[in-house]
Scaffold this active site. Sequence first.
Site, PDB file in Angstrom:
ATOM      1  N   GLY B  42       0.796  -1.228   0.000  1.00 29.35           N
ATOM      2  CA  GLY B  42       0.000   0.000   0.000  1.00 29.35           C
ATOM      3  C   GLY B  42       0.826   1.274   0.000  1.00 29.35           C
ATOM      4  O   GLY B  42       0.284   2.362  -0.160  1.00 29.35           O
ATOM      5  N   CYS B 251     -28.273  -8.956 -15.858  1.00 23.62           N
ATOM      6  CA  CYS B 251     -27.720  -8.675 -17.179  1.00 23.62           C
ATOM      7  C   CYS B 251     -28.719  -9.122 -18.247  1.00 23.62           C
ATOM      8  O   CYS B 251     -29.194 -10.264 -18.243  1.00 23.62           O
ATOM      9  CB  CYS B 251     -26.394  -9.408 -17.353  1.00 23.62           C
ATOM     10  SG  CYS B 251     -25.745  -9.278 -19.044  1.00 23.62           S
ATOM     11  N   CYS B 254     -26.729 -12.157 -20.376  1.00 28.13           N
ATOM     12  CA  CYS B 254     -26.397 -13.469 -19.806  1.00 28.13           C
ATOM     13  C   CYS B 254     -27.209 -13.786 -18.559  1.00 28.13           C
ATOM     14  O   CYS B 254     -27.113 -14.881 -18.015  1.00 28.13           O
ATOM     15  CB  CYS B 254     -24.906 -13.553 -19.498  1.00 28.13           C
ATOM     16  SG  CYS B 254     -24.417 -12.639 -18.024  1.00 28.13           S
ATOM     17  N   CYS B 276     -23.554  -6.838 -18.389  1.00 24.13           N
ATOM     18  CA  CYS B 276     -22.299  -6.992 -17.651  1.00 24.13           C
ATOM     19  C   CYS B 276     -21.268  -6.013 -18.186  1.00 24.13           C
ATOM     20  O   CYS B 276     -21.095  -5.884 -19.401  1.00 24.13           O
ATOM     21  CB  CYS B 276     -21.742  -8.400 -17.828  1.00 24.13           C
ATOM     22  SG  CYS B 276     -22.688  -9.681 -17.013  1.00 24.13           S
ATOM     23  N   CYS B 282     -19.320 -12.102 -19.323  1.00 25.31           N
ATOM     24  CA  CYS B 282     -20.634 -12.196 -19.955  1.00 25.31           C
ATOM     25  C   CYS B 282     -20.602 -13.221 -21.097  1.00 25.31           C
ATOM     26  O   CYS B 282     -21.466 -14.098 -21.199  1.00 25.31           O
ATOM     27  CB  CYS B 282     -21.037 -10.820 -20.481  1.00 25.31           C
ATOM     28  SG  CYS B 282     -22.780 -10.650 -20.870  1.00 25.31           S
TER      29      CYS B 282
END
Lengths: 256, 298
Positions: B42, B251, B254, B276, B282
């Site tokens: 980080g 979605c 899909c 998606c 997808c």
Amino acid sequence: MTPLFSVNNITKYYGSQIGCAGASFDIYPGEVLGIVGESGSGKSTLLNCISDQLSFDEGHIFFDMQDRGFCNLANLTEPERRMLSRTDMAFVHQNPRDGLRMTVSAGGNIGERLMNTGARHYGNIRTAAAEWMERVELAAGRIDDRPSTFSGGMQQRLQIARNLVTAPRLIFMDEPTGGLDVSVQAKLLDLLRGLVQQLGLAVVVVTHDLAVVRMLADRMMVMQKGHVVETGLADQVLDDPQHPYTQLLVSSVLQV
Amino acid sequence: MTTHSEIHDDLSFEDSYNFAYLDEQTKRMIRRALLKAVAIPGYQVPFASREMPMPYGWGTGGVQVTAACLVPDDCVKVIDQGADDTTNAVSIRSFFERTAGVATTEKTTDASLIQTRHRIPETPLTEDQILVYQVPIPEPLRFLEPRETETRKMHALTEYGLMHVKLYEDISQHGHIATSYAYPVKVDDRYIMDPSPIPKFDNPKMDDCPALQLFGAGREQRIYAIPPYSKVKSLDFDDYPFSQLRAPETCAICGADDSYLDEMIIDDDGGRMFVCSDTDFCASRQNEQGFEPAEVAS
Ligand SMILES: Nc1ncnc2c1ncn2[C@@H]1O[C@H](COP(=O)(O)OP(=O)(O)O)[C@@H](O)[C@H]1O
Ligand SMILES: [Mg+2]
């Protein structure tokens, strides 16, 4: 009784020029010290040195810390000193812009020190901010407004609330009423005097205005060209100044 | 004397680049920064960002990190907003095809290195993969504290109250934490980090992730990292806990009800549909279900 804060022989040079030289004093809990002198006499230099905002060339500063007693601040680590300056100590700048975050709401400004010391409950932070707004006579309804929409006097009161929210024991102030209209100054001084008494705050206040000292200070210190030329109880020094420079200061203010 | 035509005769186009475009010394410099970044999860490590043959804002930081990580048998995937077929993704992919000769793919599961802008793939990543983020502004404290000297000190001393001031402001203005992109996280209980402008929906994927996550900011010359299986916690308040944000839709292509969705306007009457954002995810669901994508797309 040990002092809360002890300043020993603080000396600061800017190159070869003296900023302040050999300044020493003690402050006891709840005591207010006024530092006066004309512009350029070294008041801000001294205040910045003793509030850990400016490095100095000689001298020592001691503080009676809650957890470890009377201690030379030079022996603290930087994180410890920074933590101290946002918990037990506070600094009120002459210009509120230097002490506030202008793009953050009033509530966020007051809450910052709480969040800096670990507060993580939004509701509690907000309640504390609203309470402090009322204590400094700001309408709590303005909690989400930015300081840029406040008048100078309101900004100064917000800066005071932001500093007091962590219940510091020692506050430094540099010309806290400096940029304000006379009527606004008087109200702010009233408010400050009330808070200082209620909270038992120790204060070091720097000012060129003897009216501020008369109203707030228990003791006073007079500076000229970087040196302390007179110290004593505020009433006594103002009524019976000993040093010629102090006499000049006092007489010129009485003529105004 | 060497003439122009002689140079052209000597070198084929591909050979005129060092492997993955950057010279070896630059790659070593970047790898040193990457090692340091992995050692201090980080923490923003400065590095000497190089001029790349693309403008800032096109992922020059991510491209340099990718170039320093690539080996010849890598398989590279590049996504932009979850899609493999945007101009930015296509041009970065072809950049590495040409300069490193590596294989490329659109399939998350086939990739050994994925460079990304704005998304983390829906398909869980593995220990064998590296995810490289393109970062525009690496410093999460910047917007409230513009002084770099001060923000460095805040990181060094773990003085992170200011980050909560930002979240406080969000709640006071919107009634909830409205930050929905670049939502700040704390890595390994130590450094606060900007996860780049991914939606906060993706934040939980960074936590305990088996893949190595690397972040490159070209213009700002910073590299940072999340080593595999690190703790990554999104900041919040006790009474306003972090919550993932997702449109309450499925979605239209899909049928996924757990993926991050893009809203699309489909006709002049303001008709909308949700699909998606991760195009590979997808497509692979469509294949599993035997859908014919062409029918749906018409
Ligand atoms: N940053 C600085 N660099 C050089 N000289 C300074 C600086 N700040 C203050 N001084 C000088 O130090 C002296 C004391 O200044 P200062 O502490 O600001 O006085 P006051 O607050 O009483 O007006 C003055 O002569 C001033 O010009
Ligand atoms: Mg001054």
